[in-house]
Design a protein around this motif. Sequence first.
Motif, short mmCIF file in Angstrom:
data_model
loop_
_atom_site.label_atom_id
_atom_site.label_comp_id
_atom_site.label_asym_id
_atom_site.label_seq_id
_atom_site.Cartn_x
_atom_site.Cartn_y
_atom_site.Cartn_z
N GLN A 1 1.80 4.74 0.93
CA GLN A 1 1.41 5.71 1.95
C GLN A 1 1.36 7.12 1.39
OE1 GLN A 1 0.37 4.45 4.82
NE2 GLN A 1 0.96 2.45 4.03
N ASP A 2 2.27 7.41 0.51
CA ASP A 2 2.39 8.75 -0.06
C ASP A 2 2.21 8.66 -1.58
OD1 ASP A 2 3.11 11.26 -0.89
OD2 ASP A 2 5.17 11.16 -0.16
N LYS B 1 0.86 -1.18 0.00
CA LYS B 1 0.00 0.00 0.00
C LYS B 1 0.90 1.23 0.00
CE LYS B 1 -4.41 0.71 2.11
NZ LYS B 1 -5.40 -0.13 2.69
#
Length: 85
Positions: A60-61, A58
Amino acid sequence: MDELIYKLKQEIIEALNLEDMTPEDIDENASLFGEGLGLDSIDALELIVLMEKNYGIKLQDPNQGKEIFKSVKVMAEFIQQNRTK
């Protein structure tokens, strides 16, 4: 690593419906966006979903995507270092 790169190419072709392409058509070092494969921002979202679904990664940014999606090889290296599946 070569196996992962080939698998990624297949997954990209499938996820983005690049019907006239084979994994051999994609240069692992070529840019995925712009001059290279010519992907766009919608395709980037598909790649994010692909990484999450297939590798448990995933982002995050969202700005990370620019670096990660430079090429298939860079993507494979990132997956290798961060995969959870």
